[in-house]
Design an enzyme around this catalytic site. Structure first.
Site, PDB file in Angstrom:
ATOM      1  N   LYS A  94       0.824  -1.209   0.000  1.00 51.93           N
ATOM      2  CA  LYS A  94       0.000   0.000   0.000  1.00 51.93           C
ATOM      3  C   LYS A  94       0.871   1.277   0.000  1.00 51.93           C
ATOM      4  CE  LYS A  94      -3.981  -2.210   0.050  1.00 51.93           C
ATOM      5  NZ  LYS A  94      -3.834  -3.537   0.575  1.00 51.93           N
TER       6      LYS A  94
HETATM    7  C1  LIG Z   1      -9.945  -3.523  -1.060  1.00 51.36           C
HETATM    8  C2  LIG Z   1      -9.291  -4.141   0.135  1.00 51.36           C
HETATM    9  N1  LIG Z   1      -9.999  -4.263   1.275  1.00 51.36           N
HETATM   10  C3  LIG Z   1      -9.463  -4.805   2.378  1.00 51.36           C
HETATM   11  C4  LIG Z   1      -8.177  -5.276   2.399  1.00 51.36           C
HETATM   12  C5  LIG Z   1      -7.641  -5.915   3.645  1.00 51.36           C
HETATM   13  O1  LIG Z   1      -6.556  -5.227   4.173  1.00 51.36           O
HETATM   14  P1  LIG Z   1      -5.449  -5.984   5.054  1.00 51.36           P
HETATM   15  O2  LIG Z   1      -4.636  -6.808   4.114  1.00 51.36           O
HETATM   16  O3  LIG Z   1      -4.677  -4.861   5.670  1.00 51.36           O
HETATM   17  O4  LIG Z   1      -6.169  -6.797   6.059  1.00 51.36           O
HETATM   18  C6  LIG Z   1      -7.398  -5.176   1.255  1.00 51.36           C
HETATM   19  C7  LIG Z   1      -6.022  -5.692   1.280  1.00 51.36           C
HETATM   20  O5  LIG Z   1      -5.292  -5.805   0.419  1.00 51.36           O
HETATM   21  C8  LIG Z   1      -7.972  -4.609   0.085  1.00 51.36           C
HETATM   22  O6  LIG Z   1      -7.265  -4.510  -1.047  1.00 51.36           O
END
Ligand SMILES: Cc1ncc(COP(=O)(O)O)c(C=O)c1O
Length: 407
Positions: free
Chosen positions: A206
């Protein structure tokens, strides 16, 4: 080589997948973190301090983050997924409720609704941005709908003005999944300051990273308080507050989790946040170079940017004009990987995963725009530390591969 080989056949033979030499010698990933000495020093300082978790860096990170996105409150979580769970809880989602979301996302967006025993209801996306289509949302509304969960796909903000209007008219709460969109703007307003709650992720691919980590921003004090309790076992005050108050008493007031983000990585987040503007500027530069190159290629459809949006470019997803190619997406994907370009696909539509098929009976064909997009999508490498040569290599590889398979 045969005298009768067409230029096309010769081009295909030069592809690395067929034994030709790849565009670059080393593999270029689709995303990666950048860690600088200041990051390392900040983490080490916390490691030597009294507070590895529930200490002063948590509030410091949250305050800096809230200020950056223009929200009144920011509450940190141990991941974007935990942050989505917190937002679904704070929105009051419960058994019998429905929340409308997009199928073209990472499963966590819809899963957070299931964590609350509520039902995710998918609505198809708009063909240009691949974000939730407001007309499709209207069709999915029912007396059980309580929330809308748009995703800012690839970093392009969802149609927030229309979504907020639909939500207001029907008394719904909007949880914006902005895990792709830190730093994006909609009508010059910052993502994070617009929806009832906005969720971010700090996974290493990210815009900024804490290893794992997430954040919910909101302008609503009540929601912020619920989020803080939820990520801390449902307890009404944290350990440090108790210690400074010299007392042992605490109260568990709701069923929460341990979703806390430790000080060790909040310190990393604070340092990373200082470089967000530079990271965004570089991503926007790369996107502009890609788009300038791909608008010349008939078999590649570059991402659309609507006039009201300033995207954050977490991803750069191209779509293939398959009608103009002799190969399908899988073949082109493999050919680009062989050229040492770390392409990826975002996303297998959530309703097509076995869990969702089995539980809800999806068979494919329910969301034609998202499913058609999925058959064409390829995410190209996009991260702020890409060099000029990296960008040229990606463009050269895409050109080489799609021209070899041109009809
Ligand atoms: C659109 C979206 N929502 C939620 C998430 C979940 O985030 P995390 O990986 O920090 O749990 C991601 C992760 O890549 C994502 O791309």
């Amino acid at each position: 080589m045969s005298m009768t080989s067409s230029p096309q056949t010769l081009a295909v033979q030069h592809l690395a997948i067929n034994g030709g030499s790849p565009v670059r010698a080393s593999f270029l990933p689709y995303g990666r973190q950048s860690i600088e000495e200041a990051d390392v020093a900040a983490v080490v300082e916390v490691l030597r301090s009294d507070w590895l978790t529930t200490g002063p860096k948590v509030g410091e990170f949250e305050e800096a983050f809230a200020a950056r996105v223009g929200a009144a409150y920011a509450v940190s979580f141990s991941s974007g997924t935990a942050a989505l769970h917190g937002a679904a809880f704070a929105a009051g989602l419960k058994a019998g409720d429905e929340a409308i979301t997009t199928p073209l996302t990472f499963a966590a967006t819809a899963n957070c609704v299931l964590y609350q025993d509520a039902t995710p209801v998918f609505a198809d996306v708009s063909a240009d941005t691949l974000n939730l289509d407001p007309d499709q949302i209207e069709k999915r509304l029912s007396s059980k709908t309580r929330a809308i969960l748009p995703v800012d796909y690839s970093g392009h903000p969802a149609d927030l003005a229309v979504l907020m209007d639909v939500a207001q008219r029907h008394g719904l709460i909007v949880i914006e999944d902005a895990c792709h969109a830190l730093g994006a703007e909609f009508r010059r307003k910052r993502v994070g300051s617009i929806a009832d709650m906005t969720v971010f992720s700090f996974h290493p691919v990210k815009h900024i990273t804490t290893g794992e980590g997430g954040m919910v921003t909101t302008n609503n004090a009540q929601l912020a308080e619920t989020l803080r309790r939820f990520r801390n076992h449902g307890i009404s005050s944290d350990a440090r507050q108790r210690q400074s108050a010299g007392q042992w008493h605490y109260e568990m007031v709701l069923l929460g989790f341990n979703y806390r983000l430790p000080d060790v990585v909040c310190a990393l987040g604070i340092e990373q946040l200082k470089r967000l503007d530079a990271n965004l500027a570089r991503r926007r530069e790369i996107a502009a170079q890609y788009s300038a190159a791909f608008c010349e290629m008939p078999s590649v459809i570059a991402p659309t940017v609507r006039p009201e949006a300033n995207p954050a470019w977490h991803l750069y997803p191209i779509r293939l004009a398959l009608e103009k190619l002799t190969a399908d997406r899988a073949q082109i994907f493999r050919a680009l990987r062989a050229e040492n370009i770390g392409v990826n696909v975002h996303y297998i539509p959530v309703h097509l995963h076995p869990y969702y098929r089995d539980r809800f009976g999806f068979q494919g064909g329910e969301f034609p725009v998202a499913e058609d997009a999925y058959s064409r999508l390829i995410s190209l490498p996009m991260f702020h530390s890409m060099t000029g040569q990296d960008v040229k290599d990606v463009i050269a590889a895409v050109t080489k591969v799609v021209s070899s398979y041109a009809r």
